[in-house]
Design an enzyme around this catalytic site. Sequence first.
Site, PDB file in Angstrom:
ATOM      1  CG  ASN A 230      -1.724  -1.300   1.316  1.00 31.59           C
ATOM      2  OD1 ASN A 230      -1.428  -2.120   2.177  1.00 31.59           O
ATOM      3  ND2 ASN A 230      -2.647  -1.530   0.397  1.00 31.59           N
TER       4      ASN A 230
ATOM      5  CB  ILE B 218       0.404   6.286   2.483  1.00 33.21           C
ATOM      6  CG1 ILE B 218       1.839   6.542   2.955  1.00 33.21           C
ATOM      7  CG2 ILE B 218      -0.282   5.227   3.342  1.00 33.21           C
ATOM      8  CD1 ILE B 218       1.915   7.357   4.234  1.00 33.21           C
ATOM      9  CB  CYS B 219      -3.044   3.183  -1.014  1.00 37.87           C
ATOM     10  SG  CYS B 219      -4.753   2.832  -1.410  1.00 37.87           S
ATOM     11  CG  LEU B 220      -4.567   4.763   5.700  1.00 40.05           C
ATOM     12  CD1 LEU B 220      -4.643   3.261   5.958  1.00 40.05           C
ATOM     13  CD2 LEU B 220      -3.601   5.390   6.697  1.00 40.05           C
TER      14      LEU B 220
END
Lengths: 137, 150
Positions: B79, B86-88
């Site tokens: 992620n 950041i993929c959040l």
Amino acid sequence: MAKVPRNFRLLEELEKGEKGLGADGCSYGLVDSDDVMMSNWNATILGPPHSVHENRIYSLKFHCGDSYPDQPPTVSFISRINLPCVNQYGNVDISKLQRVAQWNRDFTMEKILVALREFMAHPSNKKLPQPAEGTTY
Amino acid sequence: MAALPKRIIKETERLVADPVPGINATPHEDNLRYFDVTIHGPASSPYEEGIFRLELFLPEDYPMSPPKIRFLTKIYHPNIDKLGRICLDVLKTNWSPALQIRTILLSIQALLGAPNPEDPLANDVAQRWKEDEKAAIETAREWTRTHATV
């Protein structure tokens, strides 16, 4: 206004460039997709219509130092070009480009590319004799 | 420079006075919206014993918009991409002004403990994570040793 730090500014420029939302006839992106400091960029300018540059594609490179965007990036042509703001090594003197001469941290690499493309199309430059297409510095 | 909103001053004071274990966030003296961050890799994760450097910026319309944050230390995680982005969900669609710098940093620390290859940002890493989790975890450990330990 909040002062956007160098790296977050460059991320914004990268995202705009990647989505192809850039200005007409200009594109740009990172030289190395894993360069965490995002210092070195490639760009292209499509020669403006109704000029000697029409249908040519010019390659350029940018270097964004630690103090970008407070200080402008360095810009140079990879493709050979005859233009008053470009020296014998291909380096661009941005102080000769009216729109970006007074550098301001809100300016971007795209703005420099657009200013260059306009300069190429300017009546005093659009008929300048050019080096053979495809030659490089 | 315009005065810093009270909300940011309060959050910063609390981060300093009552820090979260394993997380440090220090504002730059010349830009109080820009923070140097370190996060310790969670125990029993491939990032254990790593100390990861990040940078965080609070945009003009924070807290209506989420903080911008990315890793500066190289990390092998499905992620997190090559540039440290950041993929959040809480940094994007699930952001709420009720969240804070502190809660976001805790979410990122939790993400290190629970990689989610079903919602990838680094596709090559996610692919490997799904195909051979053991090998992917070993690579993550190696990268932690190489890039995140002093």
